[in-house]
Design a protein around this motif. Structure first.
Motif, PDB file in Angstrom:
ATOM      1  N   ALA A 184       0.820  -1.220   0.000  1.00  0.00           N
ATOM      2  CA  ALA A 184       0.000   0.000   0.000  1.00  0.00           C
ATOM      3  C   ALA A 184       0.849   1.263   0.000  1.00  0.00           C
ATOM      4  N   THR A 185       1.970   1.232   0.741  1.00  0.00           N
ATOM      5  CA  THR A 185       2.759   2.466   0.873  1.00  0.00           C
ATOM      6  C   THR A 185       4.039   2.458   0.035  1.00  0.00           C
ATOM      7  N   GLY A 186       4.511   1.261  -0.312  1.00  0.00           N
ATOM      8  CA  GLY A 186       5.769   1.146  -1.053  1.00  0.00           C
ATOM      9  C   GLY A 186       6.980   1.353  -0.168  1.00  0.00           C
ATOM     10  N   GLU A 187       6.761   1.328   1.153  1.00  0.00           N
ATOM     11  CA  GLU A 187       7.861   1.550   2.100  1.00  0.00           C
ATOM     12  C   GLU A 187       8.760   0.316   2.161  1.00  0.00           C
ATOM     13  N   ASP A 188      10.070   0.551   1.923  1.00  0.00           N
ATOM     14  CA  ASP A 188      11.024  -0.552   1.832  1.00  0.00           C
ATOM     15  C   ASP A 188      11.246  -1.248   3.177  1.00  0.00           C
ATOM     16  N   LEU A 189      11.171  -0.468   4.258  1.00  0.00           N
ATOM     17  CA  LEU A 189      11.391  -1.034   5.600  1.00  0.00           C
ATOM     18  C   LEU A 189      10.407  -2.165   5.885  1.00  0.00           C
ATOM     19  N   LEU A 190       9.166  -1.955   5.462  1.00  0.00           N
ATOM     20  CA  LEU A 190       8.122  -2.966   5.706  1.00  0.00           C
ATOM     21  C   LEU A 190       8.407  -4.247   4.935  1.00  0.00           C
ATOM     22  N   LYS A 191       8.896  -4.087   3.704  1.00  0.00           N
ATOM     23  CA  LYS A 191       9.213  -5.268   2.883  1.00  0.00           C
ATOM     24  C   LYS A 191      10.336  -6.080   3.526  1.00  0.00           C
ATOM     25  N   LYS A 192      11.377  -5.340   3.973  1.00  0.00           N
ATOM     26  CA  LYS A 192      12.521  -6.031   4.585  1.00  0.00           C
ATOM     27  C   LYS A 192      12.119  -6.721   5.886  1.00  0.00           C
ATOM     28  N   ALA A 193      11.302  -6.025   6.692  1.00  0.00           N
ATOM     29  CA  ALA A 193      10.852  -6.624   7.958  1.00  0.00           C
ATOM     30  C   ALA A 193       9.994  -7.858   7.682  1.00  0.00           C
ATOM     31  N   GLY A 194       9.154  -7.774   6.660  1.00  0.00           N
ATOM     32  CA  GLY A 194       8.296  -8.910   6.289  1.00  0.00           C
ATOM     33  C   GLY A 194       9.117 -10.108   5.841  1.00  0.00           C
ATOM     34  N   ASP A 195      10.122  -9.833   4.981  1.00  0.00           N
ATOM     35  CA  ASP A 195      10.974 -10.930   4.502  1.00  0.00           C
ATOM     36  C   ASP A 195      11.736 -11.586   5.655  1.00  0.00           C
ATOM     37  N   LEU A 196      12.207 -10.726   6.575  1.00  0.00           N
ATOM     38  CA  LEU A 196      12.952 -11.239   7.736  1.00  0.00           C
ATOM     39  C   LEU A 196      12.049 -12.142   8.583  1.00  0.00           C
ATOM     40  N   LEU A 197      10.820 -11.687   8.791  1.00  0.00           N
ATOM     41  CA  LEU A 197       9.877 -12.457   9.612  1.00  0.00           C
ATOM     42  C   LEU A 197       9.539 -13.794   8.942  1.00  0.00           C
ATOM     43  N   LYS A 198       9.328 -13.753   7.615  1.00  0.00           N
ATOM     44  CA  LYS A 198       8.993 -14.991   6.887  1.00  0.00           C
ATOM     45  C   LYS A 198      10.155 -15.990   6.979  1.00  0.00           C
ATOM     46  N   ASP A 199      11.378 -15.482   6.755  1.00  0.00           N
ATOM     47  CA  ASP A 199      12.552 -16.361   6.850  1.00  0.00           C
ATOM     48  C   ASP A 199      12.683 -16.936   8.255  1.00  0.00           C
ATOM     49  N   PHE A 200      12.424 -16.089   9.248  1.00  0.00           N
ATOM     50  CA  PHE A 200      12.536 -16.533  10.635  1.00  0.00           C
ATOM     51  C   PHE A 200      11.527 -17.652  10.929  1.00  0.00           C
ATOM     52  N   LEU A 201      10.300 -17.471  10.458  1.00  0.00           N
ATOM     53  CA  LEU A 201       9.254 -18.475  10.717  1.00  0.00           C
ATOM     54  C   LEU A 201       9.587 -19.793  10.024  1.00  0.00           C
ATOM     55  N   SER A 202      10.001 -19.706   8.742  1.00  0.00           N
ATOM     56  CA  SER A 202      10.275 -20.958   8.031  1.00  0.00           C
ATOM     57  C   SER A 202      11.529 -21.648   8.585  1.00  0.00           C
ATOM     58  N   TRP A 203      12.523 -20.856   9.004  1.00  0.00           N
ATOM     59  CA  TRP A 203      13.719 -21.472   9.594  1.00  0.00           C
ATOM     60  C   TRP A 203      13.426 -22.085  10.956  1.00  0.00           C
ATOM     61  N   SER A 204      12.523 -21.463  11.718  1.00  0.00           N
ATOM     62  CA  SER A 204      12.146 -22.042  13.021  1.00  0.00           C
ATOM     63  C   SER A 204      11.576 -23.442  12.834  1.00  0.00           C
ATOM     64  N   LEU A 205      10.695 -23.558  11.830  1.00  0.00           N
ATOM     65  CA  LEU A 205      10.080 -24.866  11.537  1.00  0.00           C
ATOM     66  C   LEU A 205      11.136 -25.872  11.091  1.00  0.00           C
ATOM     67  N   LYS A 206      12.011 -25.412  10.176  1.00  0.00           N
ATOM     68  CA  LYS A 206      13.043 -26.316   9.650  1.00  0.00           C
ATOM     69  C   LYS A 206      13.971 -26.803  10.761  1.00  0.00           C
ATOM     70  N   ILE A 207      14.384 -25.868  11.625  1.00  0.00           N
ATOM     71  CA  ILE A 207      15.314 -26.243  12.708  1.00  0.00           C
ATOM     72  C   ILE A 207      14.648 -27.232  13.666  1.00  0.00           C
ATOM     73  N   LEU A 208      13.372 -26.971  13.975  1.00  0.00           N
ATOM     74  CA  LEU A 208      12.633 -27.877  14.869  1.00  0.00           C
ATOM     75  C   LEU A 208      12.586 -29.290  14.274  1.00  0.00           C
ATOM     76  N   MET A 209      12.324 -29.364  12.975  1.00  0.00           N
ATOM     77  CA  MET A 209      12.229 -30.671  12.308  1.00  0.00           C
ATOM     78  C   MET A 209      13.591 -31.359  12.241  1.00  0.00           C
ATOM     79  N   ILE A 210      14.648 -30.568  11.965  1.00  0.00           N
ATOM     80  CA  ILE A 210      15.992 -31.154  11.880  1.00  0.00           C
ATOM     81  C   ILE A 210      16.406 -31.738  13.238  1.00  0.00           C
ATOM     82  N   ILE A 211      16.160 -30.962  14.313  1.00  0.00           N
ATOM     83  CA  ILE A 211      16.535 -31.452  15.654  1.00  0.00           C
ATOM     84  C   ILE A 211      15.726 -32.720  15.986  1.00  0.00           C
TER      85      ILE A 211
END
Lengths: 345, 155
Positions: A184-211
């Motif tokens: 909606a705003t084109g603000e880059d900070l929001l995109k970067k924060a969103g990507d970081l959060l998505k990576d964090f969530l998917s890595w949390s799942l992956k790490i849990l499964m690997i362990i």
């Protein structure tokens, strides 16, 4: 107190005392319609289950396609508007993003609820199945292995359920909020924060499964070897008894081990089919929405603006995360059940 | 997990608010100032909660589940033991009845087996001659390992 409750829980599912009888807990009411008629053959049961799930997925395909057609129409309209007048570009993009978000939030919200309910139900069924499989494996001689398998599976299932309610589900909502904000705003900070959060969530799942899988693998090797050695030692001791008693003792123990193994496998097959009955239909439902969103995103890239197609892509990523969570919950119970079925050694 | 989830939610919400505020200002020196303020706000939001985060006591959590697993395993082991004892008792009784039948006697036998499935004592009843009784006693002692003092004849 908890141990007492656990013992009471066993007595509902395992009818013991004089006879060795092991039965998997009944499939939850909700999944009974997907459960195959016969659970004797795993392959037949699986085919029937898949067939039932696929046959009933058409309403979801219709729903997902109608939502996606609506989105295509919105993106097309915005593109037309932008091609007529470039002065309304920013306002039309914001309006388009809000419309897309409004169209998708309802179905995404129901998919998030479906995924979290499914994870909860699979985890709860797993907690009923685990003691039965543990007792069955212990009856077959895998005493230390079964306890370790139980502890690992129960711990990781609880961790996943806790992560689901405290981290993953709020995380998905926030990821969607960030992505919509960025579109909606084109603000880059929001995109970067969103990507970081998505990576964090998917890595949390992956790490849990690997362990989890590493733990099961190591436990299987270490405890399995210990149990196999103990079982072998017990057999050698039995055969050195008085001829008649030694022979009967050895044969009877062998017969009990075999019957425990057969019952454990039957309970395991039923348990696996029950988990699949809980998992398969919701997984297909979310999968259909995910695929349609991906397809719509790809088509919209041809004529839509990058900000609007970006918001569609973020909704499909959210669906991807939901698929990952649901699959992780069922894979945990399935892998541990297979480890229990593998037996001693 | 709840505390950790709250941390992620707070941090993301702070990023969302900062992004929304930044989007309100056009390019210029004021926007740069706001960007700086947002950066400080995000840093404080990221660092401050870290001081209060306590790691979950995973070993204690795991030990609780291990105790549950051991209880379930013990139950299964006990179930198998009882099943073995029951089958051994039935087979040994059948063995003695068969021996008695071969001698021409009809008796009843009740064998007690211990935890590991070994016969400990036997109770016998029925009409039997002294010779047959002695033969049967010998057979029980030699084949089943039950000493004579643990063989009780009723009637």
């Amino acid at each position: 107190m908890k141990l007492l409750a656990l013992f009471l829980c066993f007595s509902f599912f395992v009818v013991p005392v004089s006879a060795l009888e092991i039965e998997a807990p009944q499939v939850p009411e909700k999944a009974k319609i997907w459960m195959p008629e016969t659970t004797d053959s795993f392959l037949d049961g699986l085919c029937e289950l898949i067939q039932k799930s696929v046959e009933t997925i058409y309403p979801d395909i219709r729903e997902a396609s109608s939502v996606c057609l609506g989105m295509l129409a919105v993106v097309l309209l915005i593109s037309l508007l932008q091609s007529v007048s470039s002065s309304v570009k920013k306002a039309s993009e914001t309006a388009g993003t809000v419309t897309i978000a409004a169209l998708l939030l309802l179905s995404t919200n129901s998919m998030i609820h479906l995924a979290s309910d499914t994870v909860l139900e699979i985890g709860n069924y797993g907690k009923l199945l685990l003691p039965v499989m543990t007792a069955a494996l212990a009856a077959q001689g895998g005493i230390s292995g079964s306890a370790a398998l139980y502890a690992g599976t129960a711990l990781f299932t609880t961790l996943l359920q806790s992560a689901m309610s405290n981290l993953l589900v709020p995380g998905i909502y926030l990821y969607l909020a960030l992505s919509i904000g960025n579109s909606a705003t084109g603000e880059d900070l929001l995109k970067k924060a969103g990507d970081l959060l998505k990576d964090f969530l998917s890595w949390s799942l992956k790490i849990l499964m690997i362990i989890f899988t590493s733990y099961l693998g190591l436990t299987g090797v270490i405890s399995g070897t210990t149990d196999a050695a103990a079982l072998k030692a017990a057999k050698v001791t039995m055969s050195s008894f008085i001829p008649v008693v030694g022979g009967i003792l050895s044969d009877t123990s062998e017969a009990v081990l075999i019957s425990a193994g057969l019952m454990k496998n039957a309970a395991g097959i039923y348990g696996i089919l029950a988990v699949l009955a809980l998992f398969l239909h919701p997984f297909l439902q979310i999968g259909v929405h995910y695929l349609f969103l991906k397809l719509t995103g790809a088509v919209c890239t041809v004529f839509g603006s990058s900000r609007i197609t970006g918001s569609i892509a973020s909704f499909s990523s959210a669906m991807g995360l939901l698929l990952g969570m649901t699959a992780a919950a069922s894979i945990m119970v399935l892998i541990s059940t297979v480890c229990f079925m593998k037996g001693v050694g | 997990m709840q505390q950790f989830g709250q941390y992620v939610v707070t941090l993301t919400a702070a990023a969302l608010i900062s992004g929304m505020i930044l989007s309100l200002f056009p390019e210029g020196s004021l926007r740069e100032l706001i960007r700086l303020v947002c950066g400080v706000f995000l840093t404080v939001t990221a660092i401050l909660p870290l001081m209060d985060i306590t790691l979950p006591n995973l070993p204690a959590f795991g030990a609780e589940y291990l105790a549950e697993g051991q209880a379930a395993a013990k139950f299964g082991e006990q179930m198998a033991k009882e099943s073995v004892q029951l089958r051994i008792k039935e087979q040994l009784e059948a063995y003695i009845l068969d021996k008695a039948f071969q001698m021409g006697a009809e008796i009843m036998a009740d064998i007690s087996v211990n935890e590991s499935g070994n016969p400990e004592s036997i109770q016998l009843s029925g009409e039997i001659t002294d010779v047959m009784r002695r033969q049967l006693q010998e057979c029980i002692t030699n084949d089943l390992g039950i000493p004579k003092e643990n063989q009780q004849w009723i009637g």
